[in-house]
Design a protein around this motif. Sequence first.
Motif, short mmCIF file in Angstrom:
data_model
loop_
_atom_site.label_atom_id
_atom_site.label_comp_id
_atom_site.label_asym_id
_atom_site.label_seq_id
_atom_site.Cartn_x
_atom_site.Cartn_y
_atom_site.Cartn_z
N ARG A 489 0.80 -1.21 0.19
CA ARG A 489 -0.03 -0.04 0.05
C ARG A 489 0.82 1.11 0.11
O ARG A 489 1.91 1.19 0.73
CB ARG A 489 -0.82 0.10 1.15
CG ARG A 489 -1.83 -1.20 1.35
CD ARG A 489 -2.51 -1.22 2.61
NE ARG A 489 -3.60 -0.35 2.47
CZ ARG A 489 -4.92 -0.46 1.95
NH1 ARG A 489 -5.03 -1.67 1.51
NH2 ARG A 489 -5.88 0.46 1.99
N LEU A 490 0.39 2.16 -0.81
CA LEU A 490 1.16 3.51 -0.97
C LEU A 490 0.44 4.57 -0.04
O LEU A 490 -0.89 4.51 -0.11
CB LEU A 490 1.58 3.97 -2.29
CG LEU A 490 2.58 3.19 -3.04
CD1 LEU A 490 2.49 3.95 -4.35
CD2 LEU A 490 3.83 3.50 -2.31
N TYR A 491 1.14 5.49 0.46
CA TYR A 491 0.49 6.79 1.07
C TYR A 491 0.58 7.64 0.24
O TYR A 491 1.64 8.12 -0.13
CB TYR A 491 0.94 6.97 2.58
CG TYR A 491 0.73 5.69 3.50
CD1 TYR A 491 -0.44 6.01 4.28
CD2 TYR A 491 1.73 4.74 3.67
CE1 TYR A 491 -0.57 5.15 5.22
CE2 TYR A 491 1.45 3.82 4.40
CZ TYR A 491 0.06 3.68 5.30
OH TYR A 491 -0.09 2.78 6.10
N THR A 492 -0.69 8.24 -0.37
CA THR A 492 -0.41 9.42 -1.21
C THR A 492 -1.10 10.69 -0.32
O THR A 492 -2.15 10.50 0.38
CB THR A 492 -1.50 9.49 -2.35
OG1 THR A 492 -2.70 8.78 -2.01
CG2 THR A 492 -0.71 8.07 -3.20
N ALA A 569 4.48 4.73 -11.63
CA ALA A 569 5.00 6.00 -11.20
C ALA A 569 5.31 6.28 -9.66
O ALA A 569 6.15 6.76 -9.30
CB ALA A 569 4.03 7.03 -12.03
N ARG A 570 4.13 5.63 -8.94
CA ARG A 570 4.13 5.87 -7.84
C ARG A 570 5.18 5.26 -6.89
O ARG A 570 5.88 5.49 -5.98
CB ARG A 570 2.84 5.70 -6.87
CG ARG A 570 1.77 6.67 -7.41
CD ARG A 570 0.44 6.51 -6.51
NE ARG A 570 -0.65 7.36 -7.14
CZ ARG A 570 -0.73 8.99 -6.67
NH1 ARG A 570 0.35 9.27 -5.78
NH2 ARG A 570 -1.61 9.65 -7.08
N ALA A 571 5.50 3.95 -7.63
CA ALA A 571 6.25 3.03 -7.07
C ALA A 571 7.92 3.73 -7.11
O ALA A 571 8.65 3.45 -6.56
CB ALA A 571 6.27 1.68 -7.87
N ILE A 572 8.09 4.17 -8.52
CA ILE A 572 9.33 5.07 -8.63
C ILE A 572 9.53 6.00 -7.47
O ILE A 572 10.47 6.24 -7.25
CB ILE A 572 9.56 5.36 -9.99
CG1 ILE A 572 9.25 4.31 -10.96
CG2 ILE A 572 10.57 6.44 -10.33
CD1 ILE A 572 9.32 4.76 -12.62
N SER A 573 8.54 6.69 -6.97
CA SER A 573 8.75 7.51 -6.15
C SER A 573 9.10 7.15 -4.93
O SER A 573 9.89 7.39 -4.13
CB SER A 573 7.27 8.46 -5.93
OG SER A 573 7.35 9.33 -4.77
N GLN A 614 1.80 13.64 -2.62
CA GLN A 614 2.90 13.51 -1.76
C GLN A 614 3.90 12.89 -2.79
O GLN A 614 5.30 13.06 -2.73
CB GLN A 614 2.81 12.74 -0.74
CG GLN A 614 4.09 12.48 0.19
CD GLN A 614 3.85 11.38 1.00
OE1 GLN A 614 3.02 10.49 0.95
NE2 GLN A 614 4.91 11.28 2.20
N ASP A 615 3.49 11.93 -3.69
CA ASP A 615 4.41 11.00 -4.56
C ASP A 615 5.03 12.15 -5.50
O ASP A 615 6.26 12.10 -5.66
CB ASP A 615 3.81 9.99 -5.13
CG ASP A 615 3.60 9.04 -4.11
OD1 ASP A 615 4.47 8.46 -3.45
OD2 ASP A 615 2.44 8.31 -4.38
#
Length: 731
Positions: A489-492, A569-573, A614-615
């Motif tokens: 899970r990512l936090y945006t 893209a978010r994973a690269i962040s 955030q990302d």
Amino acid sequence: MNEPTAHRQIAPGPSSFKSEMPPGDSPPGDSYRASMDPAKKRVSMACLACKKSKRKCSGVPPCDNCRAFNRHCIFDETLDQRRRVAAKRTADELSYHRDMLNDLLRVMRAEDQSYGLRLLDIIRRDANAEEMRGFIDEALAQMEGMDNAADVTVRKLEDVRRVINVEGAGPSFRPKVMDIHYLCDEVPFRVPAKPWTTVTEDADLVSHLISLYFTWDFPFHVFLDRDVFLRDMAKGDLNSEFCSPFLVNALLANACHFSDYLEAYVDPGDIVTKGADFLAEAERLRDEEPAKLSLAFLQGTLLLYERYSIAGNNDLGYKMLHQAIWTGESLGLIGPKVFKLGSGQLTEDMNISIKRTAWGLFHIDTVVHTDFLRPSLIDKVNLERPDKARMDETTPWVPYPSHRAPRPSLLSQYFDESCNLCEIARDISRQLYAINGSTVSAYHQRRTKEALFERLRRWHQGLPDTFNPDRKPPPYIILLRSVFPHVSRLYTWSTANFRALPVTAGNGPCTVYGSPMRYHTLTINLFSWRPEDDVSSVDSEAPKTPESPPGLTPPHSKFDALENILSSARAISALARLYRREYGMSRAHHFALYAINLALFTMLDHESFDILDQDFLSLTSAFISLASRSQLGRNLFHLFRQSVLAKGQGQRASSSSILNDELKSLFTEDLSSPSRWDGYDKGLEKLNEDERYRGIPGDGDHSLFDMLDCYESLSLGKDEIAPERYRPDAR
């Protein structure tokens, strides 16, 4: 009675003879005595150019040498440790750091923990000393001296120390220059300057640059045998098959990109001149190279490709890559010809070197062409992969020039997995980006993408456990695989709060922290190519190509292309944040510049783009650190900034409380005052002036494809071999 002691007669003082001479005359030998006259003031320090060239300096700017060579003459008294200014600077720095640490602890101990959490977040975002100082001053003013909270936890202090150790927290007045002899006391690899280069005789400088290259650049592509190269370079044998002056100077020119010190520049402070003297020497030697078909010549040409691709001021990147591929084909390493380097039985050193060079060439070809949506030129390698046993896994990777602990290298496993990924990338580029790709039906395009993405996913799931982040892997492993493999899970960032959003890829959660950065760039490239073929509501007409059965209605797409693109893209962040925490961005491999740039424009292209995401902010912060290192980075950053400004969300950015002043100035354009971004557009003129290029799109709104066009043109030039790339607006 003792005889009186004889005393040595004291020589007479200076004669007044000269003052009695007629004007214009001088006593015999006066020209000799004048140079020894103790009354004449000695030169106490030399200018930077004379120091570098080891010439005697006249001591007055502009000095005689700089006038003769038409150079910019700079005297930096801060480099002279004997002067009062050096002692004062040391005292100022000690006072600065003491006050900074004391105030930092006061903020972290505050009863209101939000101040400490915000400060910790600022530090983790790689803020410089001025940004931290500004926040601390503001926080102390708001706290009004109420700093009697409980002590800060050990974990927070360790995080602060880790970030400071990685990228430093020195004040801006401290010069980014160190004495090279002090710097090179503990270089991992010590080699001589002679007889390999005529640019410098300083073995410490050469050892410093060689160590930088093998630490930060070499592991990503691994196209030469490090141990054999270093052994022969240390011997100084000009007849070596594995080391040549051309190869050494090309390597040194590349290594200057990773150095922040004076000796890496021709003109101190001008990034365009970094390594320019070594590059000029390499170009001269390349033209004089007697044996063009040699392993060292091929390796040196690949190094020139890398040097040109990050310079951003010429069109020689593709030319050098094509030259390297042609040389590899002529030697039989790749292509239809049979391998023919040397004669008779190959030595063990030659055997491992040719294998590594062949697969390193294949590695570079697939990375470059897949990155820019073109079919790769190398189909197969004629040699088996290097023996894993030859890559010494017991030799640690040392994060030179920092004093952090060494890490296990894992180089053989990394190289093997990277080659596996390159074979998938080759198939992606040849099956999707080929010249006849536009004639294939949407149904077949979609099925091809699904099959290729399945291969990508299987490759990722099969990565070895030895890449576990708990073992703190070296940076090239992070570019291949990162940490927290169980986090899905990512936090945006939401303007009101943080919210956890599941990030999926295909049919299930995407393990973003456990995925390699190259894996995600390939995913973005895969699904960005002809995205109209991936829509679920395709026309029901039957495919009209032999690849698909007639009369069959195309089914829904197995994967959500847009979701995969944004997730990557978010994973690269997330990977960029990890990289910064572990190593900082100051010496990141230039592939990180491509990946971060790709992720930023992917997010900019989406209709739900939020400037306070955030990302997006994290990627932007990392991009700022990378962009300043090269002219290419500055040009790309200018295009990125123009694209952000065209989104019209500057007011939201300027009124936000979560952005620091640097990001606010980036996202809002103020033409009335100077900005650190001024001059970043220098060099972009060639895109409009040269008819071979499409030019810079108008209105500052650059799409992902526009960015790739500009990136390719600025870094590699025009590829005269490959056909025109597909563009969405040309269908």
